[in-house]
Motif scaffolding. Structure first.
Motif, short mmCIF file in Angstrom:
data_model
loop_
_atom_site.label_atom_id
_atom_site.label_comp_id
_atom_site.label_asym_id
_atom_site.label_seq_id
_atom_site.Cartn_x
_atom_site.Cartn_y
_atom_site.Cartn_z
N LEU A 136 15.01 -36.56 -27.73
CA LEU A 136 13.68 -36.02 -27.40
C LEU A 136 13.35 -35.02 -28.52
CD1 LEU A 136 14.54 -35.23 -23.67
CD2 LEU A 136 13.41 -37.28 -24.53
N SER B 134 8.21 -33.58 -25.06
CA SER B 134 9.30 -34.24 -24.34
C SER B 134 10.54 -33.34 -24.20
CB SER B 134 9.69 -35.53 -25.05
OG SER B 134 10.10 -35.27 -26.37
N VAL C 101 11.83 -31.18 -21.04
CA VAL C 101 12.29 -31.82 -19.80
C VAL C 101 13.79 -31.53 -19.60
CG1 VAL C 101 13.04 -34.12 -20.58
CG2 VAL C 101 11.90 -33.87 -18.39
N LYS D 214 15.12 -32.88 -12.74
CA LYS D 214 15.23 -34.19 -13.39
C LYS D 214 16.52 -34.37 -14.18
CE LYS D 214 10.26 -34.77 -13.94
NZ LYS D 214 9.17 -34.25 -14.74
N VAL E 120 9.05 -39.65 -19.07
CA VAL E 120 8.88 -38.53 -19.99
C VAL E 120 7.73 -38.84 -20.93
CG1 VAL E 120 10.53 -39.28 -21.79
CG2 VAL E 120 10.13 -36.87 -21.44
#
Ligand code: HEM
Length: 478
Positions: free
Chosen positions: A62, A67, A70, A76, A352
Motif C-alpha cells: 500500500l 491506502s 488502512v 480491518k 481498499v
C-alpha cells in the motif's frame, strides 16, 4: 477490482525480488519500478524475507496516502506477530516472552503491557530528559576534544550517538545506574549484536559482500543461542537495576516479573536504542546540511525561547515557542522515517481505495505492507517531496500536512493508546528530537559537515561556538 501485480513463479520469483530489493534496485526503486510497471500504488509483491527460510513472502503493498492508513484500522487489520512482515523472530530472543510489539490489540495482554510502558514513561519522564541532556553534553565535549586535538580533519559521530542513545535509555530506566560500570564501552555493541542477529533476515544492507550477506543473514532464521550471552548480560543489568519498574509491572499491571523484565529490555533496546540510533544521526545530518542562514534562524529561535539555560526543565517550558524547531524535526521524520515499513494482516475481507480512487478487494489473512519512505513522499500531498523543506509544517497550511506524516505507525495527529498499535512514545520521541537539536544550537552558531556525510553517518567538519555577542543578544531577547 483484483489487486494488480504478480507473485511470479513460487520461490524463484520471490528470491529474484529479494535480490532486486537489497542489491540490484534498492529498497525505494524496488517499489517505484513496480508501481510504474503495474500503474498502481496498491499492488502484489513478494516482501522480504523470502524462501528458502521464510516460506510466505506474498503480500500487498500500500504505497500512497489513501491506502496506507488502512494499516492503522484495527477493525480491518490485525498485528498478531506481524511486527516486521511475515518474519517473527523466535521468542527465545526475548527470554521466552512474546513481547508487546507482536501482540494484537484484541489480545488481552496488549493493553496491559502498553499501559505498563505508558507508566514507565510517566514515572521516569523527567529523568529521560535530564539523562539525555547530560549524555549529549558529554558526547559533544568528546567531539570538541577530538577537534581541538587537531589530529583529524573531521569527526565521524555515529558511534558517539549510539553511546548517547544507549546510555540515556539505560540510565533513565534504572534511575541512573551507569552501564559502563558493567559493560565498559561495549554496551551499545552488545545491544547491536542482539538486535542485529534477531532481525538479520530483514535488516538493511550491511557492509558484507552480497553473497556472504545473503547466505549468512537472509536465507534462514539465525539461532537465538548466538546472542544469548549478550542478551543475558543486558537483561541481567536491567533486572538488577530497574527493580522499581519491574516491581511496578508486577504489582500495578499484574505481570509476571520475567514478562515485565523482557518487555523492558525490548523497549529499551529495540524501541528506544534502535529508534534513536537511526533518528539522531539523520537529525544532525539534515539540520547541519542546511545553509548557515537557516542554522542562524533556527538557532535564533531556540536561543530566543530558552536564553542561556539549556536545561531540560527550561526546554519543556519553552517548547511551544519554537515552531520552526517543531517543523524541522517533523520534516526529518518525514524525509527519513527511522522505521521504514509497516505491516498488518487483513482481519476480514474489505475494500481498499488507492490514491487514484480505484477500489481493490483485500481478502482475509492477506499480508499488507506499506513503505513510509514512499508514502511520506507522496507527490499528491507533499510539494517537492524529495526535498528537505524545514518550514514545511509552519502556518495553518503546514499544520494541515502534519496528519500526513506516519513515522509512528499512525498519523502524526493521532494519539497513541492501549487500544491501538501506535508507538507508545510518539510524543516523547519528538520531544527528544527537539531537545537534541535545541542542545546543538544552544552550543553552536553553525555546524559544517564533511562532504562524505550521509544521513545515517554524519561527519562533522567544523563547529562554530556561540559568540559573546550572540550570548549577550540572547540575554536581552530571552
Ligand atoms: C526514535 C525512536 C522511536 C521510533 C522511531 C519508534 C517507532 C515506532 C514504530 C514505527 C512503532 C510501530 C511498530 C509496528 O508495530 O509496526 C513503534 C511501536 C512502539 N514503540 Fe516506538 N519508537 C521509538 C521509540 C520508542 C520509545 C523510546 C519507546 C518507549 C519508551 C517506544 C515504545 C513503543 C511501544 C511500546 C510500541 C508498541 C506499541 C504497540 O504494540 O501497541 N518507542 N515505535
Amino acid at each position: 477490482m483484483e489487486v494488480p501485480g504478480s507473485y511470479g513463479v513460487p520461490w524463484l520469483s520471490a528470491i529474484k525480488d529479494k535480490l532486486d530489493f537489497h542489491y540490484i534496485q534498492g529498497e525505494v526503486e524496488f517499489f517505484k519500478s513496480r508501481v510504474k510497471k503495474y500503474k498502481s500504488t496498491v499492488l502484489k509483491v513478494n516482501f522480504i524475507p523470502t524462501p528458502p527460510g521464510f516460506p510466505n513472502p506474498a503480500g500487498i503493498a500500500l504505497l500512497d496516502q489513501r491506502s496506507f492508513p488502512v494499516l492503522f484500522d484495527n477493525s480491518k487489520v490485525e498485528k498478531r506477530d506481524v511486527f516486521v512482515g511475515s518474519y517473527k523472530p523466535s521468542d527465545a530472543f526475548t527470554g521466552g516472552v512474546r513481547t508487546l510489539a507482536y501482540l494484537d490489540t484484541e489480545e488481552e495482554k496488549h493493553a496491559r503491557l502498553k499501559e505498563f510502558v505508558f507508566q514507565i514513561l510517566k514515572s521516569t519522564g523527567p529523568r529521560f530528559l535530564s539523562e539525555f541532556e547530560a549524555e549529549m553534553a558529554s558526547a559533544l565535549a568528546g567531539v570538541e576534544a577530538e577537534m581541538e586535538s587537531g589530529t583529524k580533519n573531521s569527526i565521524a559521530v555515529s558511534s558517539k550517538l549510539l553511546d548517547l542513545a544507549f546510555n540515556f535509555m539505560v540510565k533513565a530506566v534504572t534511575g541512573g545506574a551507569d552501564p559502563s560500570s558493567q559493560f565498559g564501552s561495549y554496551g551499545p555493541l552488545l545491544m547491536q549484536l542482539w538486535i542485529g542477529v534477531q532481525f538479520a533476515p530483514i535488516s538493511p544492507r550491511t557492509q558484507l559482500p552480497a553473497v556472504i550477506e545473503e547466505l549468512l543473514l537472509r536465507s534462514f532464521p539465525l539461532p537465538p543461542l548466538i546472542v544469548r550471552w549478550p542478551y543475558d548480560r543486558i537483561a541481567g543489568f536491567l533486572s538488577d537495576n530497574a527493580t522499581a519498574l519491574i516491581d511496578m509491572g508486577e504489582k500495578q499491571f499484574g505481570l509476571d516479573r520475567e514478562e515485565a523484565l523482557h518487555n523492558l529490555v525490548f523497549v529499551v533496546g529495540v524501541n528506544g536504542f534502535l529508534g534513536f540510533s537511526r533518528m539522531l544521526p539523520s537529525l544532525l545530518f539534515y539540520v547541519a546540511s542546511q545553509s548557515e542562514a537557516f542554522q542562524q534562524r533556527l538557532g535564533g529561535e531556540i536561543r530566543g525561547a530558552m536564553g542561556d539555560d539549556g536545561s531540560a526543565r527550561k526546554f519543556m517550558a519553552a517548547v511551544e515557542r519554537m515552531p520552526l524547531l517543531k517543523s524541522t524535526v517533523l520534516e526529518v521524520m518525514r524525509i527519513a522515517p527511522p522505521v521504514l515499513y509497516q505491516y498488518g494482516r487483513a482481519r476480514r475481507e474489505f475494500v481498499v481505495e488507492s490514491g487514484d480512487g480505484r477500489e481493490f478487494l483485500i481478502r482475509k489473512g492477506e499480508l499488507l505492507g506499506g513503505s513510509q519512505a514512499l508514502v511520506c513522499r507522496d507527490p499528491t500531498v507533499f510539494d517537492s517531496p524529495d526535498e528537505f523543506v524545514p518550514d514545511r509544517f509552519l502556518g495553518a497550511q503546514g499544520r494541515e500536512l502534519e496528519r500526513c506524516v506516519f513515522w509512528s505507525n499512525g498519523r502524526n495527529t493521532d494519539s497513541t493508546s492501549s487500544a491501538n498499535k501506535q508507538c507508545g512514545a510518539k510524543d516523547f520521541v519528538e520531544t527528544i528530537g527537539r531537545l537534541f537539536v535545541a542542545q546543538l544550537y544552544l552550543r553552536y552558531e553553525s555546524i559544517e559537515l564533511g562532504p562524505d556525510s550521509k544521513p545515517d553517518s554524519p561527519v562533522i567538519k567544523s563547529l562554530r561556538k556561540i559568540s559573546v555577542a550572540t550570548r549577550t543578544g540572547n540575554k536581552v531577547s530571552a
